[in-house]
Design a protein around this motif. Structure first.
Motif, short mmCIF file in Angstrom:
data_model
loop_
_atom_site.label_atom_id
_atom_site.label_comp_id
_atom_site.label_asym_id
_atom_site.label_seq_id
_atom_site.Cartn_x
_atom_site.Cartn_y
_atom_site.Cartn_z
N ARG A 191 -28.46 43.23 10.80
CA ARG A 191 -27.71 44.50 10.84
C ARG A 191 -27.37 44.87 12.28
N LEU A 192 -28.31 44.73 13.17
CA LEU A 192 -28.06 45.09 14.57
C LEU A 192 -27.05 44.15 15.23
N ALA A 193 -27.11 42.87 14.88
CA ALA A 193 -26.15 41.91 15.43
C ALA A 193 -24.74 42.23 14.95
N GLU A 194 -24.60 42.59 13.68
CA GLU A 194 -23.28 42.95 13.14
C GLU A 194 -22.69 44.14 13.89
N VAL A 195 -23.51 45.15 14.11
CA VAL A 195 -23.04 46.38 14.76
C VAL A 195 -22.70 46.14 16.23
N SER A 196 -23.51 45.36 16.88
CA SER A 196 -23.37 45.21 18.33
C SER A 196 -22.44 44.07 18.76
N GLY A 197 -22.23 43.11 17.86
CA GLY A 197 -21.44 41.94 18.24
C GLY A 197 -22.23 40.95 19.08
N ARG A 198 -23.51 41.22 19.27
CA ARG A 198 -24.37 40.32 20.04
C ARG A 198 -24.82 39.17 19.16
#
Length: 193
Positions: free
Chosen positions: A154-161
């Motif tokens: 979820r965090l990767a999706e939001v951040s693009g990282r």
């Protein structure tokens, strides 16, 4: 039956952040076991750390911070009914907690955390639910890779990282929180079931 002094100590002893007033009132109304009040304070405190850590690192993240904190503060409320589950396994407290919260006027979108905190694989589970689940594990330094991977994605999706980069970041944060586990376990154990 809980002595009022024991519950008062669990709610007010120095240590983790205090629970929101409405949660403390509800615990007194329900004559909650002191150990439960102590546990809810600990998980609520860890949830504060998690959402505080997320904010500056993931500014694009749409997160209902107050829902996470309320969910952490009430996730095990059903254990006022299923007290055996305070010191042993069981999931009867989950739906009982949701029903109890709703019966006391909590909106269903907030009462849900009592039912979802151990069910992170449900379809359409929100990030807020996942964070309550993580707080309920990491307070005692229990790591659940499947759960943490859901948060990382979820965090990767939001951040693009990159996923690996988010994983390392979250792993460092959870390791740091986990280092205080023994102190938290001692605080909880100091309060009777």
């Amino acid at each position: 039956m809980t002595t009022p002094d024991a519950l008062h100590r669990a709610l007010h002893d120095p240590g983790p952040r205090f629970l929101p007033d409405e949660v403390a009132r509800l615990l007194r109304t329900l004559d909650a076991p002191p150990r439960l009040a102590a546990h809810l304070r600990l998980v609520h405190d860890v949830a504060h750390e998690l959402v505080g850590w997320l904010g500056p690192r993931y500014p694009a993240l749409r997160l209902d911070r107050e829902a996470v904190l309320f969910g952490a503060a009430t996730h095990d409320l059903g254990k006022t009914v299923h007290v055996r589950e305070l010191s042993g396994p069981g999931s009867a407290h989950e739906e009982a907690g949701r029903e109890l919260l709703e019966a006391h006027g909590t909106a269903p979108e907030l009462a849900r955390f009592a039912a979802t905190h151990a069910s992170w694989t449900l379809p359409d589970i929100g990030l807020e639910d996942l964070l309550v689940s993580v707080a309920d594990k990491i307070w005692k330094n229990k790591r659940v890779p499947e759960l943490e991977d859901l948060v990382v994605r979820r965090l990767a999706e939001v951040s693009g990282r990159a996923v690996w980069e988010v994983f390392l970041d979250l792993d460092d944060a959870l390791t740091a929180v986990g280092e205080g586990a023994q102190e938290r376990l001692d605080f909880q154990a100091a309060h009777p079931v």
